[in-house]
Write an enzyme that holds these catalytic residues in place. Sequence first.
Site, PDB file in Angstrom:
ATOM      1  N   TRP A   1      75.096  88.141  31.944  1.00 52.31           N
ATOM      2  CA  TRP A   1      76.161  86.748  32.829  1.00 52.31           C
ATOM      3  C   TRP A   1      77.681  86.391  31.939  1.00 52.31           C
ATOM      4  O   TRP A   1      78.205  86.167  32.694  1.00 52.31           O
ATOM      5  CB  TRP A   1      75.270  85.315  32.659  1.00 52.31           C
ATOM      6  CG  TRP A   1      73.146  85.667  33.391  1.00 52.31           C
ATOM      7  CD1 TRP A   1      73.096  85.544  32.934  1.00 52.31           C
ATOM      8  CD2 TRP A   1      73.885  85.725  34.627  1.00 52.31           C
ATOM      9  NE1 TRP A   1      71.307  86.016  33.934  1.00 52.31           N
ATOM     10  CE2 TRP A   1      72.444  86.006  35.459  1.00 52.31           C
ATOM     11  CE3 TRP A   1      74.771  85.801  35.918  1.00 52.31           C
ATOM     12  CZ2 TRP A   1      71.703  86.057  36.362  1.00 52.31           C
ATOM     13  CZ3 TRP A   1      73.824  86.055  37.443  1.00 52.31           C
ATOM     14  CH2 TRP A   1      72.805  86.221  37.171  1.00 52.31           C
TER      15      TRP A   1
ATOM     16  N   LYS B   1      66.821  76.547  36.321  1.00 55.37           N
ATOM     17  CA  LYS B   1      65.911  77.348  34.987  1.00 55.37           C
ATOM     18  C   LYS B   1      65.363  76.156  34.873  1.00 55.37           C
ATOM     19  O   LYS B   1      64.938  76.409  34.462  1.00 55.37           O
ATOM     20  CB  LYS B   1      67.141  78.235  34.455  1.00 55.37           C
ATOM     21  CG  LYS B   1      67.612  79.268  34.540  1.00 55.37           C
ATOM     22  CD  LYS B   1      67.483  80.525  35.595  1.00 55.37           C
ATOM     23  CE  LYS B   1      68.323  81.045  35.995  1.00 55.37           C
ATOM     24  NZ  LYS B   1      69.672  81.845  35.582  1.00 55.37           N
TER      25      LYS B   1
ATOM     26  N   ASP C   1      78.031  78.148  29.233  1.00 60.11           N
ATOM     27  CA  ASP C   1      76.586  78.484  29.683  1.00 60.11           C
ATOM     28  C   ASP C   1      75.620  77.942  29.818  1.00 60.11           C
ATOM     29  O   ASP C   1      75.384  78.916  29.064  1.00 60.11           O
ATOM     30  CB  ASP C   1      76.976  80.613  30.501  1.00 60.11           C
ATOM     31  CG  ASP C   1      76.093  80.899  31.827  1.00 60.11           C
ATOM     32  OD1 ASP C   1      75.371  79.387  32.520  1.00 60.11           O
ATOM     33  OD2 ASP C   1      76.475  80.961  31.871  1.00 60.11           O
TER      34      ASP C   1
END
Length: 356
Positions: free
Chosen positions: A101, A192, A168
Amino acid sequence: MKIHNFSAGPAILPASVMEASARAAVDFNGMGLSILEISHRTKDFEAVMAEAESLVRELSGAGDDYAVLFLGGGASTQFFMAPMNLLNDEDTACYVDSGVWATKAIKEAKNFGKIEVLASSKDRNYNYIPKDYAVAPQARYLHLTSNNTIYGTEIHEWPETDAPIVSDMSSDMFSRPIDIERFGLIYAGAQKNLGPAGVTLVIVRKDLLGHTTRKLPAMLDYRIHADNGSMYNTPPVFPIYTLMLTLRWIKEQGGLEAMALHNVQKAQLLYNEIDTNPCFTGTAVEEDRSLMNVCFVPVNPEHEAPFMEACKAAGISGVKGHRSVGGFRASIYNAMPQESVQVLVDVMRDFAKKVG
Ligand SMILES: *Cc1c(COP(=O)(O)O)cnc(C)c1O
């Protein structure tokens, strides 16, 4: 049979949230209408927006100097939206490469400024958090991925730096207290730890906006969303409603301190089993282990399939590891009850007895 959902994302939500959300899909607030079929400008939905924002502020400690936004496009859109809004072409931003990511965030940011990659843990398949680096003094921000969902590593100590941190937090948002002052921008795809897929939470310090001279499309300009209370266009109504219910649930549980305690207890239970069970080993280095995604592999690769079978028989779902790490990954987000972690631990123990 009860299914224990260890999916990495979209992931488990509190049962009470799911039930309330399902009810609103049929009849919202006793209106005789579904939340799916009313205008986002109705006062009932405006109240949802207001409560979601106020809960984000209460849990994160973000005051009026921060904008709280509910956007579309997933965390992946923030990979480019953040640098577009915070940088001019000639500005420097620093990034740490702690996994896939982060790599994607770096790639996108390079289109909008001078990006310095300070450190990477790619040399060991991202099984640790890089720590020894110096942030360039001219950096407008330092970008960090707080929890690396795929590899099961998490930042436990934020680096000392004068640069605002852009993070993030997609896979550990609101799993522990946040020292908001350290952050210039936080973003998190909801699926999530916060709600269903379709909404991304953004918290951004207002004074960082308006610096870029770049022409921004309205939909990619944080200021436009901030000025319009995230209703410049139709927001993701149903994901925001479910996210709001999840935040209410977090508050009812005792807030972020209580979440952190509960998450540490669950993670300790599972890591303790991994460390003492002769059939399994953890993949992340100990000091960087994630409290959210617990990655482990069988000592004997031939045990992979039979262990998956044993999990399935016990109602355990979603523990297959990401293909780039292999083995198993148990995602134990906020909504995961300790009892489900215990079921997994028991299956690991029984498995070791059987094959050992
Ligand atoms: C899942 C994930 C993403 C991608 O999120 P999308 O909402 O699918 O774009 C980004 N970063 C992290 C840390 C993630 O876990």
